[in-house]
Design an enzyme around this catalytic site. Structure first.
Site, PDB file in Angstrom:
ATOM      1  N   ASP A 113      68.716  10.800  -5.762  1.00  0.00           N
ATOM      2  CA  ASP A 113      68.307  10.051  -4.570  1.00  0.00           C
ATOM      3  C   ASP A 113      66.799  10.053  -4.322  1.00  0.00           C
ATOM      4  O   ASP A 113      66.326   9.372  -3.400  1.00  0.00           O
ATOM      5  CB  ASP A 113      69.028  10.589  -3.332  1.00  0.00           C
ATOM      6  N   ASP A 174      74.989   3.823  -7.778  1.00  0.00           N
ATOM      7  CA  ASP A 174      73.844   3.838  -6.863  1.00  0.00           C
ATOM      8  C   ASP A 174      72.544   4.202  -7.591  1.00  0.00           C
ATOM      9  O   ASP A 174      71.456   3.782  -7.215  1.00  0.00           O
ATOM     10  CB  ASP A 174      74.048   4.864  -5.733  1.00  0.00           C
TER      11      ASP A 174
END
Ligand code: GLY
Length: 395
Positions: A113, A174
């Site tokens: 992330d 993602d």
């Protein structure tokens, strides 16, 4: 002559779908909401103060610190508001929250992330200010993200913390968004290996992460040592073989962005394929997907406004790359319709809470942030509004 006619046709098609919707009005609405949020946040140094989500029927932001995967979206949204309104308050606030994120560039990578956290925040900050200290943070973070790359598999390990549970290297769809940090750093810094890592991650994902109909698995597990694919599963979708809405939107955005950096036509073709299956299966009413396209609860279940915001933003970019004027106009028209729906009284928060949007679904299987306002929905919404404003050549 043919080129002139094609250009005229494209301009006519674009203008025919542009009537009435004014992105600046919606950007100004977002600015008003953000000012309310700014005034409600605790001062720095007194615990977490980065807004992440507002649960359904609540009005207070759930606040997080810099380690949270959503920590970069708030300052990213502030940078976009600065760009869209020129109000210097947003620059001051974006800088304030960026400062909190700096340790991410120095600490060991927790997971993939880092791209969301640092590129949405510092990436936009650098784009708008050219502040060299911002660039240093971005480049250092890209090197940190690259430490999660497994060359045997050809992808980044998305969740190191889950290796024990799965007994395998894991990569989530993602993660393709976070390749932007690597591509950008390779282009703007000295570590050219980052380009190869990002490109290989995208190629491996393209090969292993999709079913025959171009719908995405959320997670793919790989044998850490041999690099062989084990299987595709879900984490936030309804089932292993269903199309989780936000996952597919990450794919649309991600492969479009991979084409931007590589100009590899395979990525453009693939971005269109993953887009077309998403568009084909959207509910006609508003173009805002249910949280999973295949959940049997449809229509008695929640939507995901964040997936629509991500997709709208991606479609504006994708429309720049496709040659066929009809396809171009179709992508723009769909993106505009998505923005219109998101800007309606059904989806805007307005007086209900201080976020921009309602009705996103974070992690339905664990009942996390269901039908909520979520900061990444707001971030991609303002990003898409700005792209649309640019397309209209509005000042
Ligand atoms: N990246 C996590 C999510 O989309 O929920």
């Amino acid at each position: 002559m043919k080129k002139i006619l094609t250009t005229c046709l494209f301009i006519c098609l674009v203008w025919s779908v542009h009537a009435q919707f004014n992105p600046q009005k919606e950007i100004d609405y977002c600015a008003k909401q953000a000012l309310k949020t700014i005034n409600s946040l605790p001062p720095d140094g007194q615990g977490s103060n980065i807004p992440r989500s507002i649960d359904k029927d609540k009005t207070a932001w759930r606040l997080v610190d810099y380690k949270d995967w959503c920590s970069g979206f708030w300052s990213g949204a502030l940078w976009y508001l600065y760009e869209g309104t020129k109000n210097p308050v947003f620059k001051v606030q974006a800088e304030r929250f960026d400062k909190q994120l700096k340790p991410l560039s120095q600490e060991k990578a927790y997971d993939h992330d880092l791209g969301f956290q640092i590129f949405c925040s510092y990436g936009n900050g650098y784009r708008l200010t050219n502040n060299p200290s911002y660039k240093n943070v971005i480049l250092a973070t890209a090197d940190t993200l690259a430490t999660l790359y497994n060359p045997k598999v050809g992808t980044i390990l998305s969740w190191p913390r889950e290796v024990k549970k799965f007994g395998a290297h894991n990569t989530i769809i993602d993660n393709v968004i976070n390749l932007e940090l690597l591509f950008w750093a390779a282009k703007n810094g000295k570590n050219k290996n980052l380009y190869k890592i990002a490109e290989q991650h995208a190629l491996t994902t393209m090969k292993n992460h999709f079913r025959d109909d171009y719908t995405s698995y959320h997670v793919v597990l790989y044998d850490t040592l041999t690099g062989q694919k084990i299987k595709g599963i879900t984490h936030q979708g309804y089932a292993d073989n269903t199309m989780w809405a936000r996952g597919q939107s990450w794919a649309i955005y991600g492969f479009t962005m991979c084409y931007r950096f590589t100009k590899n036509p395979q990525f453009l073709d693939f971005a269109q394929k993953v887009t077309d299956v998403y568009l084909k299966n959207l509910p006609d009413d508003s173009l805002i997907p249910y949280w999973d396209f295949n959940t049997p609860e449809i229509p008695n279940t929640t939507r995901d406004a964040s997936a629509a915001a991500v997709t709208a933003s991606a479609l504006f970019e994708l429309s720049n790359y496709v040659k066929n004027p009809k396809t171009k106009a179709r992508y723009i028209s769909k993106a505009k319709k998505m923005l219109e729906s998101l800007s309606s009284s059904v989806y805007q928060s307005r007086e209900i809470n201080d976020a921009f949007l309602l009705h996103s679904t974070g992690n339905r299987p664990i009942n996390g942030e269901v039908d909520a306002s979520i900061i990444y929905g707001d971030y991609y919404y303002i990003e898409a509004l700005l792209k649309y404003k640019k397309l209209l050549k509005m000042k």
